[in-house]
Enzyme design. Structure first.
Site, PDB file in Angstrom:
ATOM      1  N   HIS A  95       2.040   6.402  -4.787  1.00  0.00           N
ATOM      2  CA  HIS A  95       3.574   5.900  -4.170  1.00  0.00           C
ATOM      3  C   HIS A  95       3.766   7.583  -3.780  1.00  0.00           C
ATOM      4  CE1 HIS A  95       3.081   1.766  -6.247  1.00  0.00           C
ATOM      5  NE2 HIS A  95       1.890   2.303  -5.060  1.00  0.00           N
ATOM      6  N   GLU A 119      -0.111  -5.874   0.194  1.00  0.00           N
ATOM      7  CA  GLU A 119      -0.010  -5.891  -0.726  1.00  0.00           C
ATOM      8  C   GLU A 119       1.381  -4.702  -1.543  1.00  0.00           C
ATOM      9  OE1 GLU A 119      -1.417  -3.926  -4.929  1.00  0.00           O
ATOM     10  OE2 GLU A 119      -1.172  -2.695  -3.482  1.00  0.00           O
ATOM     11  N   GLU A 120       1.563  -3.717  -1.133  1.00  0.00           N
ATOM     12  CA  GLU A 120       2.534  -3.411  -1.856  1.00  0.00           C
ATOM     13  C   GLU A 120       3.901  -3.222  -1.695  1.00  0.00           C
ATOM     14  OE1 GLU A 120       1.234  -0.048  -3.657  1.00  0.00           O
ATOM     15  OE2 GLU A 120       0.753   0.039  -1.829  1.00  0.00           O
ATOM     16  N   ASP A 135      -4.799   5.063  -2.114  1.00  0.00           N
ATOM     17  CA  ASP A 135      -4.013   4.108  -2.271  1.00  0.00           C
ATOM     18  C   ASP A 135      -3.308   3.036  -0.688  1.00  0.00           C
ATOM     19  OD1 ASP A 135      -2.214   1.230  -3.100  1.00  0.00           O
ATOM     20  OD2 ASP A 135      -0.869   2.872  -3.641  1.00  0.00           O
TER      21      ASP A 135
END
Length: 457
Positions: free
Chosen positions: A419, A322-323, A289
């Site tokens: 995450h 983005e996160e 990610d």
């Protein structure tokens, strides 16, 4: 997760699932590019380099800036054209100390991670009685008097699915839970991590405060720690927790997107955007990610270039931030939204094998969809009747009507890692990563060279 698509394209694709692939056989070029991509080493090398030489890349930090510099240099070395970083500024949340312990009735430490945009305690922390909620719905239904001056704990647990569809429902505890708890007078909120593992590693993630809500400390417990806290609560005695979360907010910090292109031969036909995001959370090294997504986008574009200059320009977009809410996607659209875009496609769900393709193409493009489905079939990818929706990095383009294709990755184990500190390079399966590159390459080639007229603007 997505609506079943109505109309001619959906009906034809449904029919194609039960029709021999020979009825819409892929051209020879798709076989060549597929075979070449299954031997690709660019995607893994990109992922390995980014996670090793940069590591974690939180949005708006010096680490993210190093990632942009690294990506620009790497993409130039790989032979892309028009490689550049496009800067913007944004507010940035920075993690501090994340600590918690049960004070009574059974003293012990808890493992947790502050959620993005969490409010901060003092250095000495805060202490409060826990109020238990089995679900976000129970928190919403609770009277404010039950929470005033206390710490909310939401315990509902997510289960693994291949398409990740449970994330939408269970993720509400992270996304909306802190605002709900604050409105009801809670001094803090703890949630069970939005994850499907049972490792003692917490899953962080962003949450956005509702308008007018006072930020409070907000954190996710690892799944074992959430289960432990629930067992302690079930003993029937009041439970007190001491919580220390010392985060801070910084204004106007630099972030940015990285863009690279395979120029097309006909600028009037529009741009094919192949997107990923360059930033990551701070706990792991951001391998699945989304370093793999950026590796897939870059490697597949290069595979198309091996066949010669495509008709349409393929633009790789490595979005920043983005996160924490999609700042990079909005910045890209502000800078480039007026340009003609033929298609947008995004990789941001790990790197396990692609098993399904979803389409949202203009009416009259059923033949193109069938060509792509035929090229993907030898890779074990089936065409669905669900409408493609894209992801955060292309959301403004999709909202504006740009056609989109979703190459759906197997998400069965994605939320074991998502995450967490466990999002590291060793979790990437090189063979499955190559299958992603192959699926992306045949799709990009088909769209970039399609004779059909596509896109908006």
């Amino acid at each position: 997760m997505q609506k079943i698509r109505s109309g001619t394209l959906a009906a034809l694709l449904l029919g194609s699932i039960f029709t021999p692939v020979l009825s819409h056989a892929a051209p020879a070029d798709s076989a060549a590019i597929r075979d070449s991509a299954l031997k690709d080493d660019v995607a893994f090398a990109f992922t390995e380099g980014l996670t090793t030489e940069v590591g974690p890349r939180p949005a708006g930090t010096p680490q993210e800036a190093r990632a942009r510099d690294w990506a620009v240099a790497k993409l130039k070395a790989l032979g892309f054209s028009n490689v550049r970083a496009e800067p913007y500024t944004m507010p940035v949340w920075v993690r501090g100390r994340d600590e918690a312990r049960i004070v009574s009735p059974f003293p012990q430490n808890l493992v947790l991670a502050a959620l993005g945009n969490s409010g901060s305690t003092s250095e000495k922390g805060i202490e409060g009685e826990i109020v238990y909620f089995a679900s976000i719905a129970d928190l919403e239904a609770a009277p404010a008097a039950a929470l005033k001056g206390k710490i909310a704990f939401v315990d509902h647990g997510m289960k693994a699915t291949q398409d990740g569809s449970s994330y939408g429902y269970f993720g509400a505890a992270r996304r909306q839970g802190p605002s709900i708890a604050s409105k009801k007078g809670a001094i803090a909120i703890l949630i069970r991590s939005i994850g499907t593992d049972h490792h003692r590693v917490p899953h962080t993630g962003v949450q956005m405060w509702a308008d007018g809500v006072t930020p409070i400390p907000a954190a996710a417990l690892s799944v074992p720690d959430a289960e432990q806290l629930a067992r302690v609560i079930a003993r029937g005695q009041p439970v007190k927790v001491h919580l220390t979360l010392t985060s801070k907010m910084l204004k106007d910090q630099p972030s940015g997107n990285v863009i690279a292109e395979i120029p097309g031969s006909d600028p009037t036909t529009g741009i094919v955007v192949a997107a990923c995001h360059l930033d990551s959370w701070d706990q792991g090294t951001g391998a699945i990610d989304d370093a793999t997504g950026c590796g897939i986008a870059a490697a597949s574009a290069l595979q198309v270039a091996k066949l010669g200059q495509p008709r349409r320009t393929i633009r790789v977009l490595m979005a920043g931030a983005e996160e924490v809410g999609g700042d990079g996607a909005r910045a890209y659209y502000k800078a480039h939204g007026a340009e003609k875009h033929a298609l947008a496609i995004e990789s941001d769900f790990g790197a396990d094998r692609i098993w399904r393709v979803d389409f949202k193409l203009p009416q009259g493009h059923e033949v193109l969809a069938k060509r792509i489905a035929g090229a993907l079939a030898p890779l074990g990818v089936g065409a669905s009747t669900q409408e493609a929706g894209g992801g955060a990095d292309i959301a403004p383009l999709v909202k504006a009507g740009v056609p989109v294709i979703d190459l759906q990755q197997d998400g069965t184990r994605y939320f074991d890692l998502h995450h967490t500190p466990d999002d590291t390079l060793d979790k990437v399966d090189p063979a499955q990563l190559r299958q992603n590159v192959a699926a992306w390459a045949v799709t990009l080639e088909a769209v970039a060279n399609a004779p059909e007229s596509m896109g908006v603007n």
